[in-house]
Design a protein around this motif. Structure first.
Motif, PDB file in Angstrom:
ATOM      1  N   GLU A 205       0.843  -1.190   0.000  1.00  0.00           N
ATOM      2  CA  GLU A 205       0.000   0.000   0.000  1.00  0.00           C
ATOM      3  C   GLU A 205       0.881   1.244   0.000  1.00  0.00           C
ATOM      4  OE1 GLU A 205      -3.417   0.279   0.028  1.00  0.00           O
ATOM      5  OE2 GLU A 205      -3.482  -1.878  -0.297  1.00  0.00           O
ATOM      6  N   LYS A 206       0.375   2.337  -0.551  1.00  0.00           N
ATOM      7  CA  LYS A 206       1.084   3.613  -0.499  1.00  0.00           C
ATOM      8  C   LYS A 206       1.055   4.110   0.943  1.00  0.00           C
ATOM      9  CE  LYS A 206       0.974   8.310  -2.167  1.00  0.00           C
ATOM     10  NZ  LYS A 206       0.388   9.291  -3.016  1.00  0.00           N
ATOM     11  N   THR A 207       2.225   4.522   1.467  1.00  0.00           N
ATOM     12  CA  THR A 207       2.279   4.973   2.854  1.00  0.00           C
ATOM     13  C   THR A 207       2.816   6.393   3.014  1.00  0.00           C
ATOM     14  OG1 THR A 207       4.472   3.980   3.145  1.00  0.00           O
ATOM     15  CG2 THR A 207       2.568   2.622   3.751  1.00  0.00           C
ATOM     16  N   VAL A 208       3.492   6.922   1.998  1.00  0.00           N
ATOM     17  CA  VAL A 208       4.059   8.267   2.081  1.00  0.00           C
ATOM     18  C   VAL A 208       3.810   9.012   0.772  1.00  0.00           C
ATOM     19  CG1 VAL A 208       5.863   7.621   3.715  1.00  0.00           C
ATOM     20  CG2 VAL A 208       6.337   7.531   1.279  1.00  0.00           C
ATOM     21  N   LYS A 209       4.064  10.308   0.770  1.00  0.00           N
ATOM     22  CA  LYS A 209       3.929  11.130  -0.434  1.00  0.00           C
ATOM     23  C   LYS A 209       4.873  10.610  -1.515  1.00  0.00           C
ATOM     24  CE  LYS A 209       4.329  15.981  -1.814  1.00  0.00           C
ATOM     25  NZ  LYS A 209       3.033  16.203  -2.386  1.00  0.00           N
ATOM     26  N   ASN A 210       4.442  10.751  -2.771  1.00  0.00           N
ATOM     27  CA  ASN A 210       5.281  10.329  -3.896  1.00  0.00           C
ATOM     28  C   ASN A 210       6.625  11.046  -3.854  1.00  0.00           C
ATOM     29  OD1 ASN A 210       2.920   9.116  -4.677  1.00  0.00           O
ATOM     30  ND2 ASN A 210       2.716  10.236  -6.586  1.00  0.00           N
ATOM     31  N   ARG A 211       7.688  10.346  -4.208  1.00  0.00           N
ATOM     32  CA  ARG A 211       9.000  10.965  -4.320  1.00  0.00           C
ATOM     33  C   ARG A 211       9.174  11.604  -5.680  1.00  0.00           C
ATOM     34  NH1 ARG A 211      13.579   7.289  -2.122  1.00  0.00           N
ATOM     35  NH2 ARG A 211      14.675   9.219  -2.518  1.00  0.00           N
ATOM     36  N   MET A 212       8.369  11.200  -6.639  1.00  0.00           N
ATOM     37  CA  MET A 212       8.348  11.813  -7.961  1.00  0.00           C
ATOM     38  C   MET A 212       6.985  11.533  -8.564  1.00  0.00           C
ATOM     39  SD  MET A 212       8.510   9.988 -10.827  1.00  0.00           S
ATOM     40  CE  MET A 212       8.805   8.569 -11.704  1.00  0.00           C
ATOM     41  N   HIS A 213       6.627  12.328  -9.565  1.00  0.00           N
ATOM     42  CA  HIS A 213       5.369  12.080 -10.251  1.00  0.00           C
ATOM     43  C   HIS A 213       5.502  12.507 -11.709  1.00  0.00           C
ATOM     44  CE1 HIS A 213       4.499  16.381  -9.264  1.00  0.00           C
ATOM     45  NE2 HIS A 213       3.971  16.343 -10.465  1.00  0.00           N
ATOM     46  N   LEU A 214       4.539  12.112 -12.492  1.00  0.00           N
ATOM     47  CA  LEU A 214       4.541  12.463 -13.909  1.00  0.00           C
ATOM     48  C   LEU A 214       3.641  13.658 -14.168  1.00  0.00           C
ATOM     49  CD1 LEU A 214       4.147   8.911 -15.447  1.00  0.00           C
ATOM     50  CD2 LEU A 214       6.256  10.216 -15.167  1.00  0.00           C
ATOM     51  N   ASP A 215       4.026  14.481 -15.123  1.00  0.00           N
ATOM     52  CA  ASP A 215       3.165  15.534 -15.659  1.00  0.00           C
ATOM     53  C   ASP A 215       2.764  15.063 -17.053  1.00  0.00           C
ATOM     54  OD1 ASP A 215       3.602  17.065 -13.411  1.00  0.00           O
ATOM     55  OD2 ASP A 215       5.082  18.369 -14.352  1.00  0.00           O
ATOM     56  N   VAL A 216       1.488  15.120 -17.361  1.00  0.00           N
ATOM     57  CA  VAL A 216       1.001  14.638 -18.654  1.00  0.00           C
ATOM     58  C   VAL A 216       0.034  15.641 -19.257  1.00  0.00           C
ATOM     59  CG1 VAL A 216       1.251  12.212 -17.979  1.00  0.00           C
ATOM     60  CG2 VAL A 216      -0.935  13.351 -17.634  1.00  0.00           C
ATOM     61  N   TRP A 217      -0.177  15.556 -20.581  1.00  0.00           N
ATOM     62  CA  TRP A 217      -1.244  16.278 -21.245  1.00  0.00           C
ATOM     63  C   TRP A 217      -2.410  15.326 -21.343  1.00  0.00           C
ATOM     64  CZ3 TRP A 217       3.368  17.340 -24.503  1.00  0.00           C
ATOM     65  CH2 TRP A 217       3.823  18.639 -24.342  1.00  0.00           C
ATOM     66  N   GLY A 218      -3.626  15.818 -21.097  1.00  0.00           N
ATOM     67  CA  GLY A 218      -4.768  14.942 -21.225  1.00  0.00           C
ATOM     68  C   GLY A 218      -6.073  15.610 -20.857  1.00  0.00           C
ATOM     69  N   ASP A 219      -7.105  14.805 -20.872  1.00  0.00           N
ATOM     70  CA  ASP A 219      -8.467  15.225 -20.551  1.00  0.00           C
ATOM     71  C   ASP A 219      -8.825  14.678 -19.178  1.00  0.00           C
ATOM     72  OD1 ASP A 219     -11.183  15.613 -20.280  1.00  0.00           O
ATOM     73  OD2 ASP A 219     -11.718  14.635 -22.153  1.00  0.00           O
TER      74      ASP A 219
END
Length: 85
Positions: A29-43
């Motif tokens: 399970e996720k337990t902490v804030k993301n260390r990185m994330h993606l930026d995407v174009w979308g709807d």
């Protein structure tokens, strides 16, 4: 054939210019804030229909949506370049 859910999924730039990104499913399970994330174009509406949730909507302060996938991993969604107006 159907791809097993536990297999990694490669994200490949069809033009061959971008990096190869592997998404690896994990059982934890996720337990902490993301260390990185993606930026995407979308709807964002289409992404919500696919199971994402809106954490913060685009407004007068930010020009993107902060969203999360069904497991809580956050990502930012920018309007498609031709829909930005």
């Amino acid at each position: 054939s159907t791809r097993p859910r536990e297999w990694p999924v490669p994200l490949v730039d069809g033009a061959g210019a971008g990096p190869l990104i592997w998404v690896n499913p994990v059982a934890e399970e996720k337990t902490v804030k993301n260390r990185m994330h993606l930026d995407v174009w979308g709807d964002p509406d289409r992404l919500v229909a696919m199971g994402a949730t809106v954490i913060r909507a685009r407004d007068h302060e930010i020009d993107w949506w902060v969203m999360a996938d069904p497991e809580g991993n956050e990502f930012c969604v920018f309007p498609e370049p031709d829909a930005a107006a």
